[in-house]
Every structure is written in C-alpha cells, then in structure tokens.
Design an enzyme around this catalytic site. Structure first.
Site, PDB file in Angstrom:
ATOM      1  N   ALA A 168       4.803  11.421  -3.936  1.00  0.00           N
ATOM      2  CA  ALA A 168       3.703  11.815  -3.056  1.00  0.00           C
ATOM      3  C   ALA A 168       3.503  10.841  -1.911  1.00  0.00           C
ATOM      4  O   ALA A 168       3.181  11.244  -0.784  1.00  0.00           O
ATOM      5  CB  ALA A 168       2.415  11.934  -3.873  1.00  0.00           C
ATOM      6  N   GLU A 169       3.690   9.563  -2.176  1.00  0.00           N
ATOM      7  CA  GLU A 169       3.421   8.540  -1.167  1.00  0.00           C
ATOM      8  C   GLU A 169       4.521   8.422  -0.119  1.00  0.00           C
ATOM      9  O   GLU A 169       4.250   8.361   1.077  1.00  0.00           O
ATOM     10  CB  GLU A 169       3.229   7.174  -1.845  1.00  0.00           C
ATOM     11  CG  GLU A 169       1.944   7.049  -2.628  1.00  0.00           C
ATOM     12  CD  GLU A 169       0.721   7.054  -1.737  1.00  0.00           C
ATOM     13  OE1 GLU A 169       0.833   6.738  -0.532  1.00  0.00           O
ATOM     14  OE2 GLU A 169      -0.361   7.387  -2.247  1.00  0.00           O
ATOM     15  N   SER A 170       5.771   8.357  -0.567  1.00  0.00           N
ATOM     16  CA  SER A 170       6.855   8.013   0.356  1.00  0.00           C
ATOM     17  C   SER A 170       8.077   8.900   0.254  1.00  0.00           C
ATOM     18  O   SER A 170       9.042   8.679   0.985  1.00  0.00           O
ATOM     19  CB  SER A 170       7.296   6.568   0.092  1.00  0.00           C
ATOM     20  OG  SER A 170       7.909   6.474  -1.194  1.00  0.00           O
TER      21      SER A 170
END
Length: 270
Positions: A168-170
């Site tokens: 989700a982040e990167s």
C-alpha cells in the site's frame, strides 16, 4: 502519503490552518509541513478568495477531510463502507506582486501567471479514484520474504500485514520517496527513521526493521486492532485520537480498506 510520528512526538499538538478554500496547512510535531484538500460545504462557485500567505515551495500532499464519522468501537473486520471522494474544486496557485505564494479559488487577475494546484496522494493505495481492483491486482509474492518474515516474527506482527502495508505504501519500491520526504519500502519519515535508529532508510532490511517496529508499537497502542493501527500508520495517531476511531479522511478510509484486502490476500497466498 504516510506521515509517521515518532514515539516521543505522538502526543504533540499539530498546528492547522485553512490557507485557501479547500486547502488546509498542517505543521506537524516533527516540523514537516503538509497541505490537505478538505471538504467545503458551500458550492464551489460561491467560495471567497483566500487570504494570501507565504508558504514554502514544497509540493503538498492530499488528504481530503470529510465531516467526522460517528464514533464507534472498531473491530478487525474488513472495512465495507463506501469511500466518498472529496468535492472537485479548482485551486489556483500564483505569486503576487509582492512575491508571496498564494492559493485561491478563482484565477487571479492583473495578468499574473498561475498554475492549477492539484494535490495528489503520495501513498500507492490512498487515491480514492484509483482504478486498481484490489481484489485481483498482482501481489508481490516473494519480495523481501526473508527480511519480512524475520522482523515480523521478531516483533509479533503478521507477515501478511507487513506485506500489505509495504504494498500500500510503496508498491514494494525500495527507492520510493514521497513529496514530504517519506522514504523507502514502508515510507519512513526522516525524523521517525532517526528515532528508530534507521541510518539508511532506502536499505530494504533497515527500512523493514524500522517500519515493522513502528507498526508493532501502533498495534500494541490499539490493542491489536488492525484497522486503528493502519489508520494511524496512514494519518497519524493524533487523527485517530481526534476522531475516536478511523479518521473520516476519504484517503485514510480507502487506505484502511485496501490494506485489509491486501492483508487477507497475502495471508491466503493468492
């Protein structure tokens, strides 16, 4: 976009101000400045011009804020509520005759050059208008498997949850950098990385180590409630405290929902 807050700064107050219709400026406890697009009750055509304000040239983030949701005891069940996008309002950015960078809701006159200000989310899974099907999008199976298993088991965190947060982040990009400076796989802010002893945030092993320790701290803080922990990972513990639950930011709700989907899929291995 993720703004991590260090353990020593979790209770510090944020300074918030509206600098233009639909644009909020937030000075976080660690000194970073963030810009968020917020919901506006009036029709876009009736909003007044904003008061000019000198701001740094750093690119803003995007966390539209909806009216607070009714507080309720949350559970670890997947989020099912619909995500409502923020109203579409044009904000114009220009430099006035005194050199002050200004944001306002109508194009400036007097022949001043301007650009349309379009804040965008930094994190991969935050965009409310994302066309990604999170139930079928390919997973990053096997990426950094040993590092994730080692640090997840060491700190008592589900490896599937760590994979979901990284996704989700990167999108598993170890060189990812957000507009406010969050770095690496788990998008650690420099101040947080320093607090966690992460000397090289773009090194996958160090980044995963720091991110998992921070996530473990949040899980402990919220009594193993995954929804609250991931909401705090995205929007900060201060926002979770203010809303007494998952904040009513559309991007944060989208993030929590998508992390839940990804965690289930990584756990099931599909």
């Amino acid at each position: 976009m993720l703004l991590l807050v260090s353990a020593t700064a979790l209770s510090a107050a944020e300074r918030r101000s509206i600098i233009a219709p639909g644009v909020e400026k937030i000075i976080h406890a660690n000194g970073t400045v963030e810009y968020r697009q917020v919901a506006i009750p009036e029709p876009a055509g009736e909003t007044a011009a904003a008061t000019a304000m000198a701001v740094p040239a750093a690119a803003p983030g995007n966390l539209p804020e909806a009216p607070p949701a009714a507080s309720a005891k949350t559970t670890s069940q997947p989020v099912t509520q619909a995500v409502v996008p923020a109203p579409q309002l044009k904000i114009y950015k220009f430099r006035d005759k005194n050199g002050v960078v200004t944001y306002q809701s109508r194009a400036p006159g007097g022949g001043l050059a301007y650009t349309e200000f379009k804040p965008r989310p930094d994190c991969f899974a935050c965009a409310t208008g994302s066309g990604v099907n999170w139930e079928t999008t390919p997973l990053f199976a096997g990426r950094y498997e040993q590092e994730i298993l080692h640090h997840a088991n060491l700190h008592g965190i589900s490896p599937a949850l760590v994979k979901a947060v990284i996704h989700a982040e990167s999108a598993f990009n170890p060189q990812a950098r957000s507009r406010v400076g969050a770095q690496g796989l788990m998008q650690l802010m420099p101040a947080t990385a320093a607090e966690l002893g992460v000397a090289s945030p773009f090194d996958p092993a160090q980044n995963i180590d720091g991110g998992v320790r921070y996530l473990a701290m949040l899980m402990k803080m919220y009594n193993q409630d995954v929804r609250l922990a991931t909401a705090a990972y995205n929007a900060g513990p201060g926002a979770v405290r203010r809303y007494n639950g998952v904040p009513a930011y559309p991007e944060t709700r989208a993030y929590v929902q998508r992390v839940a989907i990804l965690e289930r899929r990584y756990r099931q291995g599909n």
